[in-house]
Write a protein that holds these residues in place. Structure first.
Motif, PDB file in Angstrom:
ATOM      1  N   VAL A  27       2.809  15.351   4.541  1.00  0.00           N
ATOM      2  CA  VAL A  27       1.358  15.559   5.194  1.00  0.00           C
ATOM      3  C   VAL A  27       0.558  14.255   4.704  1.00  0.00           C
ATOM      4  O   VAL A  27       0.141  13.533   5.445  1.00  0.00           O
ATOM      5  CB  VAL A  27       0.558  16.726   4.754  1.00  0.00           C
ATOM      6  N   GLU A  28       0.808  13.934   3.312  1.00  0.00           N
ATOM      7  CA  GLU A  28       0.017  12.460   3.041  1.00  0.00           C
ATOM      8  C   GLU A  28       0.795  11.325   3.387  1.00  0.00           C
ATOM      9  O   GLU A  28       0.148  10.367   4.057  1.00  0.00           O
ATOM     10  CB  GLU A  28       0.354  12.364   1.438  1.00  0.00           C
ATOM     11  N   ALA A  29       2.373  11.359   3.921  1.00  0.00           N
ATOM     12  CA  ALA A  29       2.858  10.359   4.273  1.00  0.00           C
ATOM     13  C   ALA A  29       2.351  10.136   5.948  1.00  0.00           C
ATOM     14  O   ALA A  29       2.179   8.986   6.439  1.00  0.00           O
ATOM     15  CB  ALA A  29       4.596  10.822   4.543  1.00  0.00           C
ATOM     16  N   PHE A  30       2.080  11.238   6.731  1.00  0.00           N
ATOM     17  CA  PHE A  30       1.658  11.229   8.067  1.00  0.00           C
ATOM     18  C   PHE A  30       0.329  10.498   7.918  1.00  0.00           C
ATOM     19  O   PHE A  30      -0.214   9.755   8.924  1.00  0.00           O
ATOM     20  CB  PHE A  30       1.838  12.461   8.711  1.00  0.00           C
ATOM     21  N   LYS A  31      -0.445  10.916   6.830  1.00  0.00           N
ATOM     22  CA  LYS A  31      -2.042  10.398   6.796  1.00  0.00           C
ATOM     23  C   LYS A  31      -1.974   8.835   6.669  1.00  0.00           C
ATOM     24  O   LYS A  31      -2.739   8.135   7.205  1.00  0.00           O
ATOM     25  CB  LYS A  31      -2.652  10.852   5.672  1.00  0.00           C
ATOM     26  N   TRP A  32      -1.005   8.258   5.977  1.00  0.00           N
ATOM     27  CA  TRP A  32      -0.752   6.648   5.673  1.00  0.00           C
ATOM     28  C   TRP A  32      -0.427   6.295   7.126  1.00  0.00           C
ATOM     29  O   TRP A  32      -0.389   5.045   7.388  1.00  0.00           O
ATOM     30  CB  TRP A  32       0.268   6.448   4.621  1.00  0.00           C
ATOM     31  N   SER A  33       0.735   6.928   7.557  1.00  0.00           N
ATOM     32  CA  SER A  33       0.964   6.371   8.886  1.00  0.00           C
ATOM     33  C   SER A  33       0.123   6.209  10.005  1.00  0.00           C
ATOM     34  O   SER A  33      -0.079   5.250  10.669  1.00  0.00           O
ATOM     35  CB  SER A  33       2.363   7.155   9.497  1.00  0.00           C
ATOM     36  N   LEU A  34      -0.808   7.339  10.173  1.00  0.00           N
ATOM     37  CA  LEU A  34      -1.668   7.461  11.043  1.00  0.00           C
ATOM     38  C   LEU A  34      -2.807   6.278  10.806  1.00  0.00           C
ATOM     39  O   LEU A  34      -3.379   5.321  11.676  1.00  0.00           O
ATOM     40  CB  LEU A  34      -2.579   8.816  10.785  1.00  0.00           C
ATOM     41  N   LEU A  35      -2.975   5.808   9.504  1.00  0.00           N
ATOM     42  CA  LEU A  35      -4.101   4.935   9.114  1.00  0.00           C
ATOM     43  C   LEU A  35      -3.443   3.568   9.641  1.00  0.00           C
ATOM     44  O   LEU A  35      -4.210   2.598  10.076  1.00  0.00           O
ATOM     45  CB  LEU A  35      -4.128   4.788   7.687  1.00  0.00           C
ATOM     46  N   SER A  36      -2.249   3.268   9.207  1.00  0.00           N
ATOM     47  CA  SER A  36      -1.376   2.178   9.812  1.00  0.00           C
ATOM     48  C   SER A  36      -1.667   1.986  11.302  1.00  0.00           C
ATOM     49  O   SER A  36      -1.627   0.651  11.720  1.00  0.00           O
ATOM     50  CB  SER A  36      -0.138   1.966   9.102  1.00  0.00           C
ATOM     51  N   TRP A  37      -1.109   2.969  12.132  1.00  0.00           N
ATOM     52  CA  TRP A  37      -1.314   3.101  13.683  1.00  0.00           C
ATOM     53  C   TRP A  37      -2.694   2.624  14.064  1.00  0.00           C
ATOM     54  O   TRP A  37      -2.645   1.793  14.929  1.00  0.00           O
ATOM     55  CB  TRP A  37      -1.001   4.316  14.023  1.00  0.00           C
ATOM     56  N   GLN A  38      -3.702   3.117  13.104  1.00  0.00           N
ATOM     57  CA  GLN A  38      -5.106   2.907  13.628  1.00  0.00           C
ATOM     58  C   GLN A  38      -5.257   1.275  13.488  1.00  0.00           C
ATOM     59  O   GLN A  38      -5.935   0.541  14.088  1.00  0.00           O
ATOM     60  CB  GLN A  38      -6.083   3.608  12.605  1.00  0.00           C
ATOM     61  N   LEU A  56       2.231  -3.666   1.918  1.00  0.00           N
ATOM     62  CA  LEU A  56       1.431  -4.854   1.256  1.00  0.00           C
ATOM     63  C   LEU A  56       1.110  -5.936   2.430  1.00  0.00           C
ATOM     64  O   LEU A  56      -0.109  -6.318   2.203  1.00  0.00           O
ATOM     65  CB  LEU A  56       2.190  -5.350   0.242  1.00  0.00           C
ATOM     66  N   LEU A  57       2.146  -6.264   3.271  1.00  0.00           N
ATOM     67  CA  LEU A  57       1.783  -7.151   4.206  1.00  0.00           C
ATOM     68  C   LEU A  57       0.907  -6.544   5.292  1.00  0.00           C
ATOM     69  O   LEU A  57      -0.077  -7.263   5.704  1.00  0.00           O
ATOM     70  CB  LEU A  57       2.993  -7.569   4.998  1.00  0.00           C
ATOM     71  N   GLY A  58       0.805  -5.422   5.520  1.00  0.00           N
ATOM     72  CA  GLY A  58      -0.124  -4.778   6.239  1.00  0.00           C
ATOM     73  C   GLY A  58      -1.557  -4.721   5.908  1.00  0.00           C
ATOM     74  O   GLY A  58      -2.470  -4.797   6.578  1.00  0.00           O
ATOM     75  N   GLU A  59      -1.758  -4.629   4.495  1.00  0.00           N
ATOM     76  CA  GLU A  59      -2.998  -4.778   3.961  1.00  0.00           C
ATOM     77  C   GLU A  59      -3.536  -6.118   3.977  1.00  0.00           C
ATOM     78  O   GLU A  59      -4.910  -6.313   4.182  1.00  0.00           O
ATOM     79  CB  GLU A  59      -2.895  -4.313   2.325  1.00  0.00           C
ATOM     80  N   LEU A  60      -2.588  -7.066   4.173  1.00  0.00           N
ATOM     81  CA  LEU A  60      -3.056  -8.366   4.436  1.00  0.00           C
ATOM     82  C   LEU A  60      -3.518  -8.795   5.856  1.00  0.00           C
ATOM     83  O   LEU A  60      -4.025  -9.888   6.058  1.00  0.00           O
ATOM     84  CB  LEU A  60      -2.255  -9.425   4.315  1.00  0.00           C
ATOM     85  N   GLY A  61      -3.191  -7.788   6.665  1.00  0.00           N
ATOM     86  CA  GLY A  61      -3.651  -7.791   8.223  1.00  0.00           C
ATOM     87  C   GLY A  61      -2.562  -8.224   9.090  1.00  0.00           C
ATOM     88  O   GLY A  61      -2.802  -8.486  10.392  1.00  0.00           O
ATOM     89  N   TYR A  62      -1.126  -8.129   8.697  1.00  0.00           N
ATOM     90  CA  TYR A  62      -0.110  -8.503   9.682  1.00  0.00           C
ATOM     91  C   TYR A  62       0.262  -7.297  10.414  1.00  0.00           C
ATOM     92  O   TYR A  62       0.585  -6.367   9.859  1.00  0.00           O
ATOM     93  CB  TYR A  62       1.205  -9.016   9.056  1.00  0.00           C
ATOM     94  N   GLU A  63      -0.137  -7.519  11.654  1.00  0.00           N
ATOM     95  CA  GLU A  63       0.187  -6.282  12.751  1.00  0.00           C
ATOM     96  C   GLU A  63       1.386  -5.805  12.673  1.00  0.00           C
ATOM     97  O   GLU A  63       1.606  -4.450  12.811  1.00  0.00           O
ATOM     98  CB  GLU A  63      -0.433  -6.616  13.824  1.00  0.00           C
ATOM     99  N   ILE A  64       2.297  -6.761  12.694  1.00  0.00           N
ATOM    100  CA  ILE A  64       3.862  -6.193  12.968  1.00  0.00           C
ATOM    101  C   ILE A  64       4.064  -5.470  11.582  1.00  0.00           C
ATOM    102  O   ILE A  64       4.963  -4.382  11.775  1.00  0.00           O
ATOM    103  CB  ILE A  64       4.833  -7.479  13.021  1.00  0.00           C
ATOM    104  N   ALA A  65       3.534  -5.817  10.664  1.00  0.00           N
ATOM    105  CA  ALA A  65       3.933  -5.122   9.467  1.00  0.00           C
ATOM    106  C   ALA A  65       3.223  -3.729   9.288  1.00  0.00           C
ATOM    107  O   ALA A  65       3.957  -2.716   8.886  1.00  0.00           O
ATOM    108  CB  ALA A  65       3.414  -5.934   8.037  1.00  0.00           C
ATOM    109  N   GLN A  66       2.007  -3.621   9.991  1.00  0.00           N
ATOM    110  CA  GLN A  66       1.275  -2.539   9.932  1.00  0.00           C
ATOM    111  C   GLN A  66       2.049  -1.461  10.654  1.00  0.00           C
ATOM    112  O   GLN A  66       2.333  -0.367  10.346  1.00  0.00           O
ATOM    113  CB  GLN A  66      -0.007  -2.310  10.624  1.00  0.00           C
ATOM    114  N   THR A  67       2.696  -2.022  11.962  1.00  0.00           N
ATOM    115  CA  THR A  67       3.494  -1.228  12.934  1.00  0.00           C
ATOM    116  C   THR A  67       4.748  -0.623  12.188  1.00  0.00           C
ATOM    117  O   THR A  67       5.164   0.474  12.352  1.00  0.00           O
ATOM    118  CB  THR A  67       3.876  -2.104  14.164  1.00  0.00           C
ATOM    119  N   ASN A  68       5.388  -1.612  11.623  1.00  0.00           N
ATOM    120  CA  ASN A  68       6.840  -1.297  10.892  1.00  0.00           C
ATOM    121  C   ASN A  68       6.616  -0.117   9.830  1.00  0.00           C
ATOM    122  O   ASN A  68       7.382   0.780   9.795  1.00  0.00           O
ATOM    123  CB  ASN A  68       7.433  -2.578  10.519  1.00  0.00           C
ATOM    124  N   PHE A  69       5.563  -0.434   9.130  1.00  0.00           N
ATOM    125  CA  PHE A  69       5.344   0.475   8.009  1.00  0.00           C
ATOM    126  C   PHE A  69       5.149   2.021   8.448  1.00  0.00           C
ATOM    127  O   PHE A  69       5.452   3.038   8.143  1.00  0.00           O
ATOM    128  CB  PHE A  69       4.009   0.127   7.066  1.00  0.00           C
TER     129      PHE A  69
END
Length: 231
Positions: A52-63, A21-34
């Motif tokens: 596979v779906e989990a890795f897709k979400w992880s990839l999106l957050s790393w991006q 949720l925090l990553g969706e708001l743009g917090y980089e540290i939250a994106q990294t942790n997620f």
């Protein structure tokens, strides 16, 4: 902090959800942790239906994190494309992410990975000289890369030697064909592992022999057993 406390207590999915949720708001540290939590717990997490779906979400957050100029996230994008996690294996894309991390962020890990890909010819034409250049850059950039680079350079010298033998001795080609057929295409890793195991053993044997010789030379004369006199 709420997400971190949940993660510390073992509530991994709840922590990941909060970070998402925090990553969706743009917090980089939250994106990294997620991205990290989901990647590390892809098999056991319950937020997504499949691994596979989990890795897709992880990839999106790393991006998203990489878009905010986090160097480690850029390297992770290269890893995901290299191994085909959450996407198809794409060596060219992995190479591009590693190059961005190396050129823009001076990442030693990215430099090392570029060296390996040039050495193996993954996503580009094989070039041992460029591989050596990137390995050297990685060692110059970070002291943590010195040991891995030393091992990689040892292997690279062996490849240079084999290429020289191939160009100058006809029997070398037959030897390579034999090794490929018996040990597989990555037989060079097997040979390097054996050599790395033998060298410490030989050093240990050498020092043990030295200690035995030194101990024998220091035995006092009165401690040497004397046979009993004949009656």
């Amino acid at each position: 902090m709420e997400a971190y406390n949940k993660y510390s207590k073992g509530a991994v999915d709840e922590a990941a959800f909060n970070y998402m949720l925090l990553g969706e708001l743009g917090y980089e540290i939250a994106q990294t942790n997620f991205a990290h939590i989901v990647e590390e717990n892809a098999k056991t997490q319950q937020l997504f239906h499949t691994e596979v779906e989990a890795f897709k979400w992880s990839l999106l957050s790393w991006q998203r994190s990489a878009n905010q100029q986090y160097p480690f996230a850029r390297v992770k994008l290269g890893d995901f494309n290299y191994y085909g996690l959450g996407t198809n294996t794409d060596y060219s894309a992995a190479l591009n992410h590693y190059k961005i991390a190396a050129d823009n962020h001076h990442s030693a890990q990215a430099m090392f990975n570029l060296g390996y890909m040039h050495e193996q010819g993954l996503g580009l034409e094989k070039d041992l000289h460029l591989a050596k250049r990137y390995y050297d850059l990685a060692a110059e950039t970070s002291v943590d890369a010195v040991v891995p680079v030393a091992l990689a350079m040892l292997k690279l010298r062996a490849i240079f030697f084999m290429d020289y033998m191939k160009d100058n001795f006809a029997w070398h080609s037959a030897l390579i064909v034999f090794l490929d057929s018996t040990l597989g295409p990555h037989w060079d890793f097997f040979v390097m592992s054996v050599l790395l195991a033998i060298i410490p053993y030989l050093l240990l044997q050498y020092w043990q022999n030295r200690r035995q010789i030194a101990a024998a030379a220091q035995i006092p004369v009165d401690h040497v057993p004397v046979p009993p006199a004949a009656e």
